[in-house]
Design an enzyme around this catalytic site. Structure first.
Site, short mmCIF file in Angstrom:
data_model
loop_
_atom_site.label_atom_id
_atom_site.label_comp_id
_atom_site.label_asym_id
_atom_site.label_seq_id
_atom_site.Cartn_x
_atom_site.Cartn_y
_atom_site.Cartn_z
N GLN A 171 0.84 -1.19 0.00
CA GLN A 171 0.00 0.00 0.00
C GLN A 171 0.88 1.25 0.00
OE1 GLN A 171 -3.33 -0.21 -0.07
NE2 GLN A 171 -3.19 -2.43 -0.08
N ARG A 205 4.18 3.48 6.03
CA ARG A 205 5.12 2.41 6.40
C ARG A 205 5.91 1.89 5.20
NH1 ARG A 205 0.19 -0.38 6.73
NH2 ARG A 205 0.00 -1.94 5.10
N ASP A 206 5.44 2.19 4.01
CA ASP A 206 6.17 1.74 2.83
C ASP A 206 7.42 2.57 2.56
OD1 ASP A 206 3.21 0.85 1.03
OD2 ASP A 206 4.59 -0.38 2.20
N LEU A 207 7.51 3.72 3.23
CA LEU A 207 8.66 4.58 2.95
C LEU A 207 9.96 3.81 3.13
CD1 LEU A 207 7.60 7.89 4.62
CD2 LEU A 207 8.06 7.49 2.19
#
Lengths: 479, 114
Positions: free
Chosen positions: B66, B70-72
Site C-alpha cells: 500500500q 510504512r512503505d517509505l
C-alpha cells in the site's frame, strides 16, 4: 544420462482401458500396465532413466521391458527429455486449392429469426455494406463462381458447391441452373462435383423436393425442435412462428428424398436448450437422419445468448445424449447425434489443426455481388472481403486473415490440450465476441474441453468394446 | 511398438514413422511446440508501477504494497524507487534520520531537491 518428464497429453479412459490423447499430434494410444506405471511415476516430476528402471522393476517388471517402454514413450512424444522439441511454424501453403464454395444465392429471407447472423443485431453485413449491391445472385455470377471453383481447385478430384442464403430457395431458379452448368463444366474438367443446400423449409414444394432428390442434392434444414421451441425465435416478420408451415413440408421431403441423408441444424439459445427433447422430436417424430446442434453466435448481452450456466446445461444434455450414441455404437447401430459423430471423426483421424476450420483456405463464401469472403458467414462484410470473382482472390488479404487465425498466433491456446481439434474456434464467433477473427474463443474453452473429453471417453469405449465400429470413420469427410 | 497400442489413424502414422526411423537415436516424429515456459515467482516490485502491483498473490488487493507511510522504508532502504523516495545508497543516506517511526514521524521527513 537421460532425464524424462511428461510430454503434453490428455489422459482418459473408456471401457476399462487407459488411453492418451497426445497434444499436439492428435494421436491416441492405449497404455499397457507398464507404460501406465511409468507415467504415474513421472506425474510427481522429472525422473532419470535409472530411477524409473529401479522403481518399475521393484513392481515386478523386467528391466529390459522397462527400457523398451521408456523408448517407446519417448519416441511417441508421450515423455520428453530436457531438450524439448524444435518448434516449427508452418507457413500457409499458397495458393491453397479450393474444395468448397458456398454461394449465398440471396441475402433476402422470408423469415425473421431473431438471432440470425445475417439479419440479427450482431450481423456483419450492415445497411451500408449492402447498399447498392444485388440482393439476388444472378445466374451469370453463379456460373462464374463455378468456373472459379473449378479453376482454383488444382489437384482435387472432387469439389463441392453449397447453396446458402438468406433463404436459399427464394432463388431456386438460379440454384437449378447453376447445378446444371456446374455438372457439365465439372465433367469437362474431369472433376466430380456434388451439391448441398441449407434451407428453412418454408418454400419446399413437390417439384423442388423432386428436383433435390433426383439430383442428389444434400439438404440441411434449419429447425429448432418441436413447435413451442422452434417458434420462439424462428418467426416470420409478423412474429408468427414457422413450425406449422414447415412441419408438413419437412415430412414430405424426408419421405421422398432418400438419395442423401437429410440433417437438421438446431440453434441453441437461452430459450431453447432442451437438447434431448429436440433430438427426440427431430429424429424420432419427424425422421431426420442426423441432428446437429450449435449454440447461437451472438454478443453476450443479447437476451437469447447462452450464458455460462446455459452452456453447462447444454454440456450435461450433450453428454446424456452422447451416452445413447455410445450404446448404439456398441450394438453396431447408427445414432443421429451428429455432434458426436463429427467429433469422433476428427478424433479418429487425429487432426491437429493449424486453423479452426477451412474458411479462407479450401472453403470460400461468395456474395450475390460476386464478392469473395472467408465463408458464408462473412459475405457482404466489407472488412472481411477477400476479393471478387471478377478480380480473383486478394492474396495479401487472404494471407493476413489466415496468419491471424493460425494457432501459433493464439497464445491462450498454447497450454490447452484440446487445441488440436479446436484451434481457437470459429472466426465468426470470435469476430462477434472480440471484434477480431484471430482471437481465441475464450468463452467456450471449458465447454470445448468438456465436450472433447466426453467424446474421447466414448471413442475409447468403442475402441475397447467394439473396435470394428471405428471403420465408419475411416472414410475421410472434409475436415 | 509393444507397450503402446496405436488406436486412431494419426497414432498409426506415428507408429509407422517410428518404425521407419528406428535406427536414428532421436526421432522427431511429430511437430511439437517449444518447451513450456513456466511462470516464475517475482521478488520485489514490478517493473513499472512499483509498488503498485495490481493484485496480490491471491488475486485480491489486500496483500498489496500500500502506498502509505510504512512503505517509505521498504522503498527507501531495500529497493530505492526513483521519484518516489530519495536515493538512500548514494546521495541521501540521512533522509530518514529524524524519523524513527514512519507511521508517527513521517512529517519530519523533508523533500529533497537533487
Amino acid at each position: 544420462m537421460s532425464t524424462f518428464r511428461l510430454g503434453e497429453f490428455h489422459p482418459f479412459s473408456g471401457g476399462g482401458q487407459d488411453y492418451l490423447y497426445l497434444v499436439p499430434s492428435g494421436a491416441i494410444f492405449a497404455l499397457d500396465p507398464l507404460s501406465h506405471s511409468l507415467l504415474g511415476q513421472l506425474k510427481a516430476g522429472e525422473r532419470s532413466q535409472d530411477e524409473l528402471i529401479t522403481n518399475t522393476t521393484a513392481q515386478g517388471f523386467a528391466a529390459p521391458e522397462v527400457e523398451e517402454t521408456i523408448k517407446e514413450l519417448y519416441q511417441a512424444h508421450v515423455i520428453a527429455n530436457g531438450n524439448g522439441f524444435p518448434a516449427e511454424v508452418q507457413a500457409v501453403p499458397m495458393p491453397f486449392p479450393l474444395q468448397t464454395l458456398v454461394l449465398n444465392v440471396t441475402n433476402q429471407c422470408n423469415l425473421s429469426c431473431k438471432y440470425c447472423y445475417e439479419f440479427g443485431e450482431d450481423r456483419v453485413a450492415t445497411a451500408s455494406t449492402l447498399d447498392g449491391k444485388p440482393k439476388f445472385m444472378t445466374e451469370e455470377t453463379a456460373c462464374a463462381a463455378v468456373d472459379f471453383l473449378l479453376a482454383n481447385s488444382p489437384g482435387r478430384r472432387a469439389v463441392h458447391l453449397t447453396f446458402f442464403g438468406g433463404e436459399t430457395l427464394m432463388n431456386f431458379k438460379v440454384v437449378r441452373a447453376t447445378i446444371e452448368y456446374a455438372r457439365a463444366q465439372a465433367h469437362a474438367a474431369g472433376k466430380y462435383i456434388d451439391f448441398s443446400l441449407t434451407t428453412n423449409a418454408t418454400l419446399l414444394t413437390e417439384p423442388v423436393i423432386d428436383y433435390l432428390a433426383e439430383n442428389h442434392v444434400g439438404v440441411t434444414i434449419s429447425i429448432d425442435g418441436p413447435q413451442e421451441m422452434n417458434d420462439k425465435l424462428r418467426v416470420f416478420s409478423n412474429g408468427q412462428g414457422s413450425y406449422e408451415i414447415i412441419a408438413p413440408k419437412v415430412k414430405e421431403l424426408l419421405a421422398k428424398h432418400r438419395t442423401r441423408p437429410i440433417g437438421a441444424r438446431v440453434t441453441l439459445t437461452s430459450q431453447v436448450v432442451n437438447v434431448k427433447a429436440i433430438y427426440r422430436h427431430l429424429k424420432e417424430e419427424l425422421g431426420f437422419h442426423e441432428v446437429g446442434f450449435a449454440p447461437v453466435t451472438t454478443s453476450p448481452v443479447r437476451l437469447y445468448a447462452i450464458g455460462n450456466d446455459g452452456l453447462r446445461t447444454v454440456l450435461e444434455q450433450f453428454t446424456e445424449l452422447a451416452q445413447e450414441y455410445l450404446a448404439c455404437a456398441l450394438r453396431d447401430e447408427q445414432h443421429g447425434f451428429s455432434n458426436v459423430s463429427d467429433t469422433l471423426q476428427e478424433l479418429h483421424a487425429g487432426v491437429n489443426k493449424s486453423h479452426p476450420c477451412g474458411a479462407g483456405l479450401g472453403l470460400l463464401g461468395v456474395a450475390p455481388s460476386g464478392d469473395i469472403a472467408p465463408c458464408h458467414r462473412f459475405v457482404d462484410s466489407d472488412t472481411h472481403k477477400l476479393g471478387n470473382l471478377a478480380t480473383g482472390i486478394d492474396r495479401t488479404t487472404q494471407v493476413d486473415f489466415l496468419e491471424r487465425g493460425h494457432i501459433q498466433r493464439k497464445p491462450e491456446c498454447h497450454t490447452c490440450w484440446a487445441r488440436p481439434v479446436c484451434s481457437g474456434g470459429c472466426y465468426h464467433e470470435a469476430h462477434v465476441r472480440y471484434g477480431d477473427t484471430g482471437h481465441a474463443n475464450l468463452h467456450y474453452c471449458d465447454w470445448i474441453r468438456g465436450w472433447t473429453d466426453v467424446c474421447l471417453q466414448i471413442y475409447g469405449e468403442i475402441a475397447a468394446r467394439n473396435p470394428k465400429f471405428l471403420a465408419h470413420f475411416e472414410e475421410r469427410k472434409a475436415i | 511398438m509393444k507397450h503402446l497400442t496405436a488406436i486412431n489413424r494419426k497414432a498409426k502414422r506415428v507408429e509407422e514413422y517410428i518404425a521407419v526411423n528406428e535406427e536414428e537415436d532421436d526421432v522427431f516424429a511429430l511437430q511439437q511446440g517449444p518447451p513450456q515456459q513456466r511462470p516464475h515467482y517475482p521478488v520485489g516490485c514490478s517493473l513499472v508501477f512499483s509498488p503498485g502491483w495490481e493484485v496480490d498473490v491471491t488475486g485480491g488487493t489486500a496483500g498489496l504494497c500500500q502506498p502509505v507511510e510504512r512503505d517509505l522504508y521498504d522503498c527507501y532502504i531495500s529497493c530505492y524507487w526513483p521519484a518516489q523516495v530519495p536515493d538512500h545508497l548514494n546521495n541521501y543516506p540521512d533522509w530518514t534520520s529524524k524519523c524513527a517511526n514512519a507511521t508517527k514521524d513521517w512529517r519530519k521527513i523533508d523533500l529533497v531537491f537533487p
